[in-house]
Design an enzyme around this catalytic site. Sequence first.
Site, PDB file in Angstrom:
ATOM      1  N   THR A   1      -9.479  -1.696   3.247  1.00 22.87           N
ATOM      2  CA  THR A   1      -9.460  -1.328   1.832  1.00 22.87           C
ATOM      3  C   THR A   1      -9.029  -2.510   0.990  1.00 22.87           C
ATOM      4  O   THR A   1      -8.379  -3.428   1.486  1.00 22.87           O
ATOM      5  CB  THR A   1      -8.505  -0.138   1.567  1.00 22.87           C
ATOM      6  OG1 THR A   1      -8.676   0.311   0.217  1.00 22.87           O
ATOM      7  CG2 THR A   1      -7.051  -0.511   1.774  1.00 22.87           C
TER       8      THR A   1
ATOM      9  N   ASP B   1      -3.836  11.091  -9.986  1.00 21.45           N
ATOM     10  CA  ASP B   1      -2.494  11.670  -9.805  1.00 21.45           C
ATOM     11  C   ASP B   1      -1.878  12.237 -11.088  1.00 21.45           C
ATOM     12  O   ASP B   1      -1.242  13.295 -11.042  1.00 21.45           O
ATOM     13  CB  ASP B   1      -1.541  10.653  -9.186  1.00 21.45           C
ATOM     14  CG  ASP B   1      -1.836  10.368  -7.718  1.00 21.45           C
ATOM     15  OD1 ASP B   1      -2.707  11.041  -7.128  1.00 21.45           O
ATOM     16  OD2 ASP B   1      -1.180   9.470  -7.150  1.00 21.45           O
TER      17      ASP B   1
ATOM     18  N   LYS C   1       5.454  12.102  -2.203  1.00 25.25           N
ATOM     19  CA  LYS C   1       3.992  12.123  -2.251  1.00 25.25           C
ATOM     20  C   LYS C   1       3.411  12.046  -0.843  1.00 25.25           C
ATOM     21  O   LYS C   1       2.480  12.780  -0.502  1.00 25.25           O
ATOM     22  CB  LYS C   1       3.455  10.975  -3.115  1.00 25.25           C
ATOM     23  CG  LYS C   1       1.942  10.989  -3.211  1.00 25.25           C
ATOM     24  CD  LYS C   1       1.394   9.860  -4.052  1.00 25.25           C
ATOM     25  CE  LYS C   1      -0.125   9.900  -4.059  1.00 25.25           C
ATOM     26  NZ  LYS C   1      -0.736   8.780  -4.765  1.00 25.25           N
TER      27      LYS C   1
ATOM     28  N   ASP D   1     -11.615   7.251   3.216  1.00 22.52           N
ATOM     29  CA  ASP D   1     -12.350   7.500   1.990  1.00 22.52           C
ATOM     30  C   ASP D   1     -11.751   8.770   1.431  1.00 22.52           C
ATOM     31  O   ASP D   1     -11.553   9.746   2.165  1.00 22.52           O
ATOM     32  CB  ASP D   1     -13.853   7.655   2.234  1.00 22.52           C
ATOM     33  CG  ASP D   1     -14.624   7.599   0.916  1.00 22.52           C
ATOM     34  OD1 ASP D   1     -14.354   6.687   0.109  1.00 22.52           O
ATOM     35  OD2 ASP D   1     -15.478   8.467   0.691  1.00 22.52           O
TER      36      ASP D   1
ATOM     37  N   PHE E   1      -1.559   6.747  -8.506  1.00 19.24           N
ATOM     38  CA  PHE E   1      -2.720   6.059  -9.061  1.00 19.24           C
ATOM     39  C   PHE E   1      -3.874   7.042  -9.103  1.00 19.24           C
ATOM     40  O   PHE E   1      -3.744   8.191  -8.680  1.00 19.24           O
ATOM     41  CB  PHE E   1      -3.067   4.811  -8.224  1.00 19.24           C
ATOM     42  CG  PHE E   1      -3.390   5.118  -6.777  1.00 19.24           C
ATOM     43  CD1 PHE E   1      -4.697   5.287  -6.362  1.00 19.24           C
ATOM     44  CD2 PHE E   1      -2.374   5.221  -5.834  1.00 19.24           C
ATOM     45  CE1 PHE E   1      -4.993   5.573  -5.035  1.00 19.24           C
ATOM     46  CE2 PHE E   1      -2.664   5.506  -4.498  1.00 19.24           C
ATOM     47  CZ  PHE E   1      -3.982   5.678  -4.098  1.00 19.24           C
TER      48      PHE E   1
ATOM     49  N   GLY F   1      -2.814   0.650  -3.909  1.00 23.77           N
ATOM     50  CA  GLY F   1      -2.079   1.910  -3.857  1.00 23.77           C
ATOM     51  C   GLY F   1      -2.194   2.575  -2.494  1.00 23.77           C
ATOM     52  O   GLY F   1      -1.201   3.032  -1.920  1.00 23.77           O
TER      53      GLY F   1
ATOM     54  N   ARG G   1      -3.629  12.078   1.912  1.00 17.93           N
ATOM     55  CA  ARG G   1      -3.571  10.881   2.759  1.00 17.93           C
ATOM     56  C   ARG G   1      -2.431  10.990   3.764  1.00 17.93           C
ATOM     57  O   ARG G   1      -2.574  10.643   4.929  1.00 17.93           O
ATOM     58  CB  ARG G   1      -3.415   9.633   1.882  1.00 17.93           C
ATOM     59  CG  ARG G   1      -3.626   8.341   2.639  1.00 17.93           C
ATOM     60  CD  ARG G   1      -3.787   7.144   1.711  1.00 17.93           C
ATOM     61  NE  ARG G   1      -4.998   7.293   0.907  1.00 17.93           N
ATOM     62  CZ  ARG G   1      -5.021   7.633  -0.375  1.00 17.93           C
ATOM     63  NH1 ARG G   1      -3.912   7.835  -1.031  1.00 17.93           N
ATOM     64  NH2 ARG G   1      -6.169   7.763  -1.000  1.00 17.93           N
TER      65      ARG G   1
END
Length: 192
Positions: A8, A149, A168, A68, A146, A12, A174
């Site tokens: 990536t 959010d 979070k 993704d 980010f 973030g 994630r």
Amino acid sequence: MSRLLLATGNRGKAAEIRRLLPEIDVKTLAELPAFDMPEEHGTTFLENARLKASAAAERFSMPVLADDSGLEVDALGGAPGVRSARWVLGSDEDRNTALLARLEGIEDRSARFVCAMSFCGHGSPVEVVGRCEGWIADTPRGKGGFGYDPIFVLPDGRHMAELVPEAKNQLSHRGKALRALLPILRAHFESH
């Protein structure tokens, strides 16, 4: 220390994953020689994660984790979906503003964040999907995170952008996907 390439360029995402994998030296594409990521032409988050992981693993010959992820809004038929980062040109704030405008006057604001991860170590890829259910707020709130959010509301009423990173990671799509993958990652690095 074991090394893992995170396929990536999103800072973030990299920060979130590094916090969840403190025992592994996580590198990003920005820290390696130039590499053009393949175009994300998949129709699902999993297809795009698999595409990125396999291309990076082939190029760098090291274990690769790719994800993704994005936002699915029920009233918009699942949009922005796999195009979440490209749905509207511009900044995260531009995308949030556009989404709020599209939902103006719509009562059903149910949505979810989805994260698909693909790990290419030695052997067949291992893949997982994590989801975080919620809804879209009327106005943004919070300074953290980010992407979408600031406008994503969790079942307890907090906006995702109001959470500290550790909270979070416990609740996010994630974080859920990576926790499902952790036993496989740890087993891989213990055996190599």
